[in-house]
Every structure is written in C-alpha cells, then in structure tokens.
Design a protein around this motif. Sequence first.
Motif, PDB file in Angstrom:
ATOM      1  N   LYS A  66      74.082 -57.560  50.092  1.00  0.00           N
ATOM      2  CA  LYS A  66      74.077 -56.201  50.636  1.00  0.00           C
ATOM      3  C   LYS A  66      73.762 -56.246  52.129  1.00  0.00           C
ATOM      4  O   LYS A  66      74.387 -55.545  52.929  1.00  0.00           O
ATOM      5  CB  LYS A  66      73.049 -55.365  49.884  1.00  0.00           C
ATOM      6  CG  LYS A  66      72.906 -53.953  50.378  1.00  0.00           C
ATOM      7  CD  LYS A  66      71.851 -53.223  49.546  1.00  0.00           C
ATOM      8  CE  LYS A  66      71.504 -51.929  50.203  1.00  0.00           C
ATOM      9  NZ  LYS A  66      70.097 -51.807  50.502  1.00  0.00           N
ATOM     10  N   ALA A 119      73.743 -48.514  45.987  1.00  0.00           N
ATOM     11  CA  ALA A 119      73.375 -49.812  46.550  1.00  0.00           C
ATOM     12  C   ALA A 119      71.910 -50.131  46.256  1.00  0.00           C
ATOM     13  O   ALA A 119      71.567 -51.282  45.977  1.00  0.00           O
ATOM     14  CB  ALA A 119      73.621 -49.824  48.055  1.00  0.00           C
ATOM     15  N   TRP A 171      77.219 -55.635  41.946  1.00  0.00           N
ATOM     16  CA  TRP A 171      77.925 -54.936  43.017  1.00  0.00           C
ATOM     17  C   TRP A 171      78.717 -56.001  43.732  1.00  0.00           C
ATOM     18  O   TRP A 171      78.199 -56.763  44.512  1.00  0.00           O
ATOM     19  CB  TRP A 171      76.908 -54.284  43.957  1.00  0.00           C
ATOM     20  CG  TRP A 171      77.508 -53.459  45.023  1.00  0.00           C
ATOM     21  CD1 TRP A 171      78.236 -52.323  44.888  1.00  0.00           C
ATOM     22  CD2 TRP A 171      77.381 -53.656  46.429  1.00  0.00           C
ATOM     23  NE1 TRP A 171      78.572 -51.821  46.086  1.00  0.00           N
ATOM     24  CE2 TRP A 171      78.067 -52.632  47.069  1.00  0.00           C
ATOM     25  CE3 TRP A 171      76.771 -54.618  47.218  1.00  0.00           C
ATOM     26  CZ2 TRP A 171      78.143 -52.516  48.437  1.00  0.00           C
ATOM     27  CZ3 TRP A 171      76.848 -54.512  48.595  1.00  0.00           C
ATOM     28  CH2 TRP A 171      77.537 -53.467  49.179  1.00  0.00           C
TER      29      TRP A 171
END
Length: 175
Positions: A66, A119, A171
């Motif tokens: 991320k 997120a 993700w």
Amino acid sequence: MGDEDREPVSLAEKLDRLFQERSRERGKSLSANDVATEINIRAGEQVISGNYIWQLRKGKRDNPTKRHIEALAEYFGVPAAHFHDQQDAGPGGASADRADQPPELLEAMQDAGVIAMAARFMDMSAESRTAVLEMIDRVRKLEGLPDVGSTAGNSGGGPTANPMGNTGETWRTAR
C-alpha cells in the motif's frame, strides 16, 4: 484501435504509461531511479528503490505494498485507485463480476473515501473486519438507512460477506 489507444490494464502497463507521459512532459526520459530518488527525498526516508520500480514497470513484480502504491500515486499525481485491478473491466470500467451490482455501489467503489476505507480495512483480522462492519451497520441504523447485509452471526471468525462482493482478504493489483 492501436495499443497506444487502449486503456492500460496491468500495473506494469499503467506505470509504463505514466512514465511515458512524464517523460514527454519533461522532454527527456525518466528512469526508475529518478522516480525513486524523488519519492525518497519527499518522504525523508527510503520508501522504494529504483530497482523495485523497474520491476513493477516491467511486470517482474506485481503486488506492491500500500505504501509503494501511495508513493507512486503521489509522485505521478494520480489517485492510488489508478493502480487497482481493472483486468476484467468491461465498458465503463466495471469488472465482469461487478456488472450485476447496483449503479450506486459501483459509483461508491470509485469514491476516494470508500477506497481509503477499504485500504485500511484490508489489513485487519477477520474479527476486526466483523467489528467494523457491525459499527457501520449501527451507524446506518441510527441514520435511518436501510440494512445492506448482516454482520451478525459470523462468529466463526471467517471473513464477513459485504456488499462489495469480496471479503477484504487481499488487495492486489492487476497481473
């Protein structure tokens, strides 16, 4: 329609397109080391290496953290969502497995606030995700909004189903 006209799909294609655009703007070629140096200077610490950026751009690596996504997005002036998986996208960018979703949900999935929440949600344990969904359900009830799915009864510790059609387990970017 040539390759230059089609939307980039994979992370490597998207990153390469951004490199090409920035190189045209600068009037000279932009290297992965140039990008890494600028990102690291802005951050005041080592965030990413030129070699890793090169691997992402060439498709040798395809699952950045991320933090890497956010740093690259900030550098290139695009939202982090720009790098999200669009591989199965159909007309309008809706993926095939999301085509049957209500338009309001598809629109919400493009909202920066929703993306930011997702997120943050992705790294949580199943128990924490369940707790967050229960809190959201309570707030929706307080605001008089309709129920979108129950988080109750998920005491097995497994991932909770949600209206986004996934469990928040991972993700990943496009391959």
